[in-house]
Design a protein around this motif. Structure first.
Motif, PDB file in Angstrom:
ATOM      1  N   ASP A 194      -4.235 -17.781  -0.668  1.00 31.87           N
ATOM      2  CA  ASP A 194      -4.791 -16.615  -0.129  1.00 31.87           C
ATOM      3  C   ASP A 194      -3.406 -15.900   0.855  1.00 31.87           C
ATOM      4  OD1 ASP A 194      -2.592 -18.579   0.218  1.00 31.87           O
ATOM      5  OD2 ASP A 194      -2.898 -19.821   2.202  1.00 31.87           O
ATOM      6  N   ALA A 195      -2.912 -15.207  -0.182  1.00 31.97           N
ATOM      7  CA  ALA A 195      -2.222 -14.276   0.213  1.00 31.97           C
ATOM      8  C   ALA A 195      -2.721 -12.959   0.757  1.00 31.97           C
ATOM      9  CB  ALA A 195      -0.838 -14.486  -0.662  1.00 31.97           C
ATOM     10  N   TYR A 196      -3.352 -12.726  -0.165  1.00 37.81           N
ATOM     11  CA  TYR A 196      -4.354 -11.103  -0.860  1.00 37.81           C
ATOM     12  C   TYR A 196      -5.336 -11.176  -1.195  1.00 37.81           C
ATOM     13  CZ  TYR A 196      -1.478 -12.012  -5.656  1.00 37.81           C
ATOM     14  OH  TYR A 196      -1.333 -12.230  -6.316  1.00 37.81           O
ATOM     15  N   VAL A 197      -5.797 -10.139  -1.189  1.00 35.48           N
ATOM     16  CA  VAL A 197      -7.391  -9.556  -2.540  1.00 35.48           C
ATOM     17  C   VAL A 197      -7.089  -8.731  -3.074  1.00 35.48           C
ATOM     18  CG1 VAL A 197     -10.138  -8.862  -2.153  1.00 35.48           C
ATOM     19  CG2 VAL A 197      -8.252 -11.223  -0.309  1.00 35.48           C
ATOM     20  N   TYR A 198      -7.760  -8.949  -4.513  1.00 41.14           N
ATOM     21  CA  TYR A 198      -7.811  -8.284  -5.493  1.00 41.14           C
ATOM     22  C   TYR A 198      -8.648  -6.599  -4.953  1.00 41.14           C
ATOM     23  CZ  TYR A 198      -4.714 -10.354  -8.695  1.00 41.14           C
ATOM     24  OH  TYR A 198      -3.454 -11.113  -9.184  1.00 41.14           O
ATOM     25  N   GLU A 199      -8.249  -5.795  -5.531  1.00 40.25           N
ATOM     26  CA  GLU A 199      -9.528  -4.281  -4.979  1.00 40.25           C
ATOM     27  C   GLU A 199     -10.115  -4.054  -6.030  1.00 40.25           C
ATOM     28  OE1 GLU A 199      -8.598  -1.107  -1.306  1.00 40.25           O
ATOM     29  OE2 GLU A 199      -6.510  -1.484  -2.439  1.00 40.25           O
ATOM     30  N   THR A 200     -11.233  -4.213  -5.514  1.00 38.33           N
ATOM     31  CA  THR A 200     -12.651  -3.216  -6.512  1.00 38.33           C
ATOM     32  C   THR A 200     -13.227  -2.293  -6.133  1.00 38.33           C
ATOM     33  OG1 THR A 200     -14.029  -4.610  -5.690  1.00 38.33           O
ATOM     34  CG2 THR A 200     -12.688  -5.745  -7.289  1.00 38.33           C
ATOM     35  N   ASP A 201     -13.533  -1.506  -7.340  1.00 32.84           N
ATOM     36  CA  ASP A 201     -14.159   0.010  -6.958  1.00 32.84           C
ATOM     37  C   ASP A 201     -15.974  -0.725  -6.688  1.00 32.84           C
ATOM     38  OD1 ASP A 201     -15.311  -0.513  -9.438  1.00 32.84           O
ATOM     39  OD2 ASP A 201     -14.191   0.712 -10.317  1.00 32.84           O
ATOM     40  N   LYS A 203     -18.480  -0.393  -8.760  1.00 34.35           N
ATOM     41  CA  LYS A 203     -19.279  -0.923  -9.233  1.00 34.35           C
ATOM     42  C   LYS A 203     -18.490  -2.339  -9.052  1.00 34.35           C
ATOM     43  CE  LYS A 203     -20.098   2.806 -11.899  1.00 34.35           C
ATOM     44  NZ  LYS A 203     -19.827   3.627 -13.483  1.00 34.35           N
ATOM     45  N   GLY A 204     -17.389  -3.020  -8.795  1.00 32.91           N
ATOM     46  CA  GLY A 204     -16.870  -4.441  -8.814  1.00 32.91           C
ATOM     47  C   GLY A 204     -15.799  -4.372 -10.110  1.00 32.91           C
ATOM     48  N   TYR A 205     -15.143  -3.601 -10.511  1.00 29.59           N
ATOM     49  CA  TYR A 205     -14.039  -3.328 -11.353  1.00 29.59           C
ATOM     50  C   TYR A 205     -12.882  -2.707 -10.333  1.00 29.59           C
ATOM     51  CZ  TYR A 205     -17.080  -1.687 -14.729  1.00 29.59           C
ATOM     52  OH  TYR A 205     -18.389  -1.773 -15.706  1.00 29.59           O
ATOM     53  N   TYR A 206     -11.816  -4.235 -10.912  1.00 28.17           N
ATOM     54  CA  TYR A 206     -10.672  -4.357 -10.393  1.00 28.17           C
ATOM     55  C   TYR A 206     -10.266  -2.523 -10.249  1.00 28.17           C
ATOM     56  CZ  TYR A 206     -10.697  -9.606 -10.569  1.00 28.17           C
ATOM     57  OH  TYR A 206     -10.629 -10.380 -10.644  1.00 28.17           O
ATOM     58  N   LYS A 207      -9.355  -2.761  -9.158  1.00 31.08           N
ATOM     59  CA  LYS A 207      -8.164  -0.980  -9.153  1.00 31.08           C
ATOM     60  C   LYS A 207      -6.954  -0.749  -9.457  1.00 31.08           C
ATOM     61  CE  LYS A 207      -9.305   1.501  -5.693  1.00 31.08           C
ATOM     62  NZ  LYS A 207      -9.969   1.650  -3.848  1.00 31.08           N
ATOM     63  N   TYR A 208      -6.591  -0.254 -10.129  1.00 31.84           N
ATOM     64  CA  TYR A 208      -5.025  -0.448 -10.161  1.00 31.84           C
ATOM     65  C   TYR A 208      -4.422   0.920 -10.023  1.00 31.84           C
ATOM     66  CZ  TYR A 208      -6.800  -3.047 -14.104  1.00 31.84           C
ATOM     67  OH  TYR A 208      -7.077  -4.488 -14.847  1.00 31.84           O
ATOM     68  N   ASP A 209      -2.990   0.939  -9.263  1.00 28.71           N
ATOM     69  CA  ASP A 209      -2.608   2.017  -9.312  1.00 28.71           C
ATOM     70  C   ASP A 209      -1.817   2.746 -10.203  1.00 28.71           C
ATOM     71  OD1 ASP A 209      -0.195   0.179  -9.788  1.00 28.71           O
ATOM     72  OD2 ASP A 209       0.406  -0.064  -8.020  1.00 28.71           O
ATOM     73  N   SER A 210      -0.952   4.021 -10.021  1.00 23.89           N
ATOM     74  CA  SER A 210      -0.457   4.724 -10.664  1.00 23.89           C
ATOM     75  C   SER A 210       0.650   4.177 -11.358  1.00 23.89           C
ATOM     76  CB  SER A 210       0.379   6.156  -9.866  1.00 23.89           C
ATOM     77  OG  SER A 210       1.419   5.277  -9.499  1.00 23.89           O
TER      78      SER A 210
END
Length: 360
Positions: A194-201, A203-210
């Motif tokens: 209940d702290a956060y949600v993983y972002e997806t693009d 197509k439903g794939y997880y997004k990563y930072d640099s």
């Protein structure tokens, strides 16, 4: 993952002449080995660099060094003491290595010399004079660095001699099991993120930072309400006396380990959960709120020799080494009182004032 210290643990530069600082005073002695002021200053710098890399809440500021890590003990006092203890162990190991008649091989000695030559080439364009000037910031020169590396290698070689295969103090299966039962706990883990949600693009794939880390976002109002209801349902089910395993299977967002989590004090997991788990009695449960979400944990009975079960492999990757290190630590602990220390000389130097050494 970096760890917080609280979740667990420039002095005037003495420039050396290129010939060796032979007059550096001795601050520690054990057997035929000794540690000089300059060697001690190097280790202060090196451990400081290591601590700065490991502990996320460590800052090289007066505010941090004056802060109280434990009741009545400042960060400066605690970490300087940790360095002194580690230097004492290195000193004892080097002396024991010699007194037991052990010898470094020609290959061992050559590896040290080759490594130093690599440092001279890469850090000082092959100039020994320039490299000595670099080392002088830490109070040493090339000859002293070779001595320090030799002592550290003797520590590793002594460890293998005592606790390696066919070593004099090699651990028995009974010793491994005793270490496991005394240092690990087993828990069932009900988790609600209940702290956060993983972002997806799209197509439903997880997004990563640099940096290669998963990107997250805050929960929406509807998502928060849904998570709050799930947590309330879990609490209600447990309060009614439903079996923890049944609640786990119905609600938990963490169903990865059917055998439960095996946790010790140094397990790389949510620190709040680790601390709570280590303090629970078998059969007792607790709610833990962390930066990662809401956790309900139940301490379970330990299985026999869980480190042998492949299903538990993730929790016991370094188990044998950790058990050996603990035995080695206890073995050396009995010898440390025999180390002769010049307490007044040591007071002149502190980790606060040391120049951090990150790579030499």
């Amino acid at each position: 993952m970096k760890t917080k210290i609280l979740a667990l643990l420039l002095c005037a530069v003495m420039l050396c002449t290129l010939s060796g600082c032979a007059s550096s005073p001795v601050v520690m002695e054990y057997g035929d080995e000794e540690v000089t002021v300059n060697m001690y200053r190097y280790w202060l710098s090196t451990y400081k660099g290591s601590f700065m890399n490991v502990y996320t809440d460590m800052r090289d500021t007066d505010a941090f060094w004056d802060s109280e890590l434990f009741e009545g003990t400042t960060a400066e006092e605690y970490l300087t003491g940790a360095v002194i203890d580690n230097v004492k162990r290195t000193l004892v190991c080097a002396s024991l290595f010699d007194s037991r008649g052990l010898k470094m091989s020609e290959s061992d000695l050559k590896n040290i010399d080759d490594y130093i030559e690599t440092l001279i080439t890469e850090r000082a364009d092959g100039s020994r004079k320039s490299f000595n000037q670099m080392l002088s910031v830490y109070g040493i020169n090339i000859d002293m660095l070779r001595k320090i590396y030799t002592m550290e290698d003797k520590t590793s070689l002594l460890f293998e001699n005592l606790y390696g295969k066919d070593g004099e103090l090699a651990l028995t299966e009974e010793a491994y099991e005793k270490y496991c039962q005394e240092n690990y706990v087993r828990i069932r883990h009900i988790y609600v993120n209940d702290a956060y949600v993983y972002e997806t693009d799209e197509k439903g794939y997880y997004k990563y930072d640099s940096s290669g880390r998963l990107q997250t976002r805050d929960l929406t109002a509807d998502e928060k309400a849904e998570k709050a209801k799930k947590i309330a349902d879990i609490e209600a089910a447990l309060a009614k006396g439903e079996k923890f395993d049944d609640v786990y299977k119905k609600y938990s967002e963490d169903l990865y380990y059917e055998n439960g989590y095996y946790i010790c004090a140094t397990t790389n997991f949510v620190s709040d959960v680790v601390v709570a788990a280590m303090n629970l009695e078998v059969g007792k449960s607790a709610r833990v709120d962390s930066d990662y979400g809401t956790h309900f944990i139940l301490r379970m009975e330990m299985d026999e020799k869980p480190y042998k079960d492949t299903e538990n492999a993730d929790f016991f990757e370094n188990f044998e080494t950790d058990a050996k290190n603990a035995a080695f630590y206890d073995y050396l602990e009995e010898l440390l009182p025999a180390v002769t220390i010049d307490e007044e000389a040591l007071k002149e130097y502190s980790i606060r004032d040391a120049v951090p050494n990150y790579s030499i």
